[in-house]
Scaffold this active site. Structure first.
Site, PDB file in Angstrom:
ATOM      1  CB  ILE A  45      -1.159  -0.094   0.946  1.00 24.26           C
ATOM      2  CG1 ILE A  45      -2.214  -0.818   0.882  1.00 24.26           C
ATOM      3  CG2 ILE A  45      -1.561   1.079   1.877  1.00 24.26           C
ATOM      4  CD1 ILE A  45      -3.196  -1.509   2.416  1.00 24.26           C
TER       5      ILE A  45
ATOM      6  N   PRO B  70       9.796   8.156  21.206  1.00 19.44           N
ATOM      7  CG  PRO B  70       7.864   8.168  22.542  1.00 19.44           C
ATOM      8  CD  PRO B  70       9.082   7.366  21.982  1.00 19.44           C
TER       9      PRO B  70
ATOM     10  CG  ASN C  41      -0.997  -4.059  15.030  1.00 16.50           C
ATOM     11  OD1 ASN C  41      -0.293  -3.868  13.880  1.00 16.50           O
ATOM     12  ND2 ASN C  41      -1.163  -5.583  14.539  1.00 16.50           N
TER      13      ASN C  41
ATOM     14  CE1 TYR D  25      -2.573  -7.921  11.351  1.00 23.76           C
ATOM     15  CE2 TYR D  25      -4.386  -8.245  10.645  1.00 23.76           C
ATOM     16  CZ  TYR D  25      -3.871  -7.382  10.819  1.00 23.76           C
ATOM     17  OH  TYR D  25      -3.772  -6.233   9.455  1.00 23.76           O
TER      18      TYR D  25
END
Length: 315
Positions: free
Chosen positions: A19, A60, A99, A149
């Protein structure tokens, strides 16, 4: 007279993936300067458009420094714990690292910046979990994922929505249906199917394709997805989930049969074996695109046959 502002610089995290490569092309075609952020570069990404970043380990501070240094105005998070490099059979901890925790680090990085970039987070329709056959899946559905998932994907979505609704991020989540089109990931269903068909037709070797008997899924072309992301990046909508799909539920045996007909192997070389096949969610998916039309002005344009033809021809 005020000068027209230049298009924002866009960083696609996971920009070297399936993608991601289409996102880079779609943004570049609309005048944006684009960057692919990933652990390793890929042949289709110019070195000048690549910056090395492992979102799962950078932290971060390093993420924020990179985005600030590169003057990024839009970030698209196209990463996924299940991918071609790492595989789909991952532990709970591994899925959570990409994720969930990486999303948390990205949000923390954005919050550090004096002018935080807009974030478009790519989620999955599988976050909703199984639904009854015939359901038109809109954003009012209460997610009920059924495996590691999809639970981790939902957790990542929730982190983004919480940040946006609290005012600490300007962010929108697009939940994608099953994606089809050119250059599929070799780890994905269509990528594996494509390779099996190429081997069969080029080597003349018989093959039997095992296909889920009762599954009907929504398949949306990757270029339509990319156009939705471009529109989402330009919109002012924040703190929402928007579903992105074709609006059609296609039986998997029909999908496979269509691709086989496009490939055109000699008669009898390729056969289907219909059987129960485990998936990420239920056997039914049909996306309601009305909110995408209302908020983003988006609707799917590329027909499934065209998408599969282009997928087969792409090298």
């Amino acid at each position: 007279m005020h000068a027209t502002p230049s298009p924002a610089r866009v960083a696609v995290v996971g920009g070297t993936g399936w993608i991601g490569r289409h996102l880079l092309a779609a943004f570049a075609a609309r005048g944006h300067d684009v960057l692919a952020l990933a652990r390793n570069n890929a042949p289709h990404v110019p070195a000048s458009a690549f910056r090395r970043l492992d979102l799962t380990s950078a932290g971060p501070a390093r993420i924020a420094a990179l985005l600030h240094r590169e003057r990024v105005g839009v970030v698209v998070n196209a990463t996924d714990g299940a991918n071609a490099n790492d595989g789909w059979d991952r532990t709970d901890e591994e899925m959570a690292r990409t994720n969930v925790h990486a999303v948390e680090d990205l949000l923390a990085a954005l919050a550090r910046l004096p002018r935080p970039p807009r974030l478009i987070q790519l989620g999955s329709m599988h976050e909703y979990g199984p639904v009854p056959d015939g359901t038109l899946m809109d954003e009012s559905l209460v997610p009920a994922p059924v495996n590691t998932y999809t639970r981790s994907r939902l957790a990542g979505t929730d982190r983004v929505l919480t940040a946006a609704r609290s005012g600490t991020a300007d962010a929108l989540v697009l939940r994608l249906a099953n994606v089809c089109g050119p250059h599929p990931s070799p780890a994905a269903f269509l990528g594996k199917l494509l390779q099996r068909l190429r081997t069969a037709t080029e080597e003349g070797s018989p093959t039997v394709l095992t296909v889920a008997r009762s599954a009907r899924r929504d398949f949306v072309d990757v270029r339509d997805v990319s156009r939705a992301v471009v529109l989402a990046a330009a919109s002012s909508v924040s703190g929402r989930v928007v579903n992105i799909g074709s609006g059609t539920a296609t039986a998997l045996p029909d999908l496979v049969g269509l691709l086989v007909s496009i490939a055109g192997p000699p008669a009898g070389l390729v056969a289907q074996r219909l059987a129960p096949v485990p998936g990420l969610g239920g056997d039914w998916m049909r996306v309601d695109n009305r909110l995408a039309a209302d908020l983003l002005g988006w609707k799917p344009e590329i027909a499934l046959r065209t998408s599969l033809e282009d997928m087969w021809r792409a090298r």
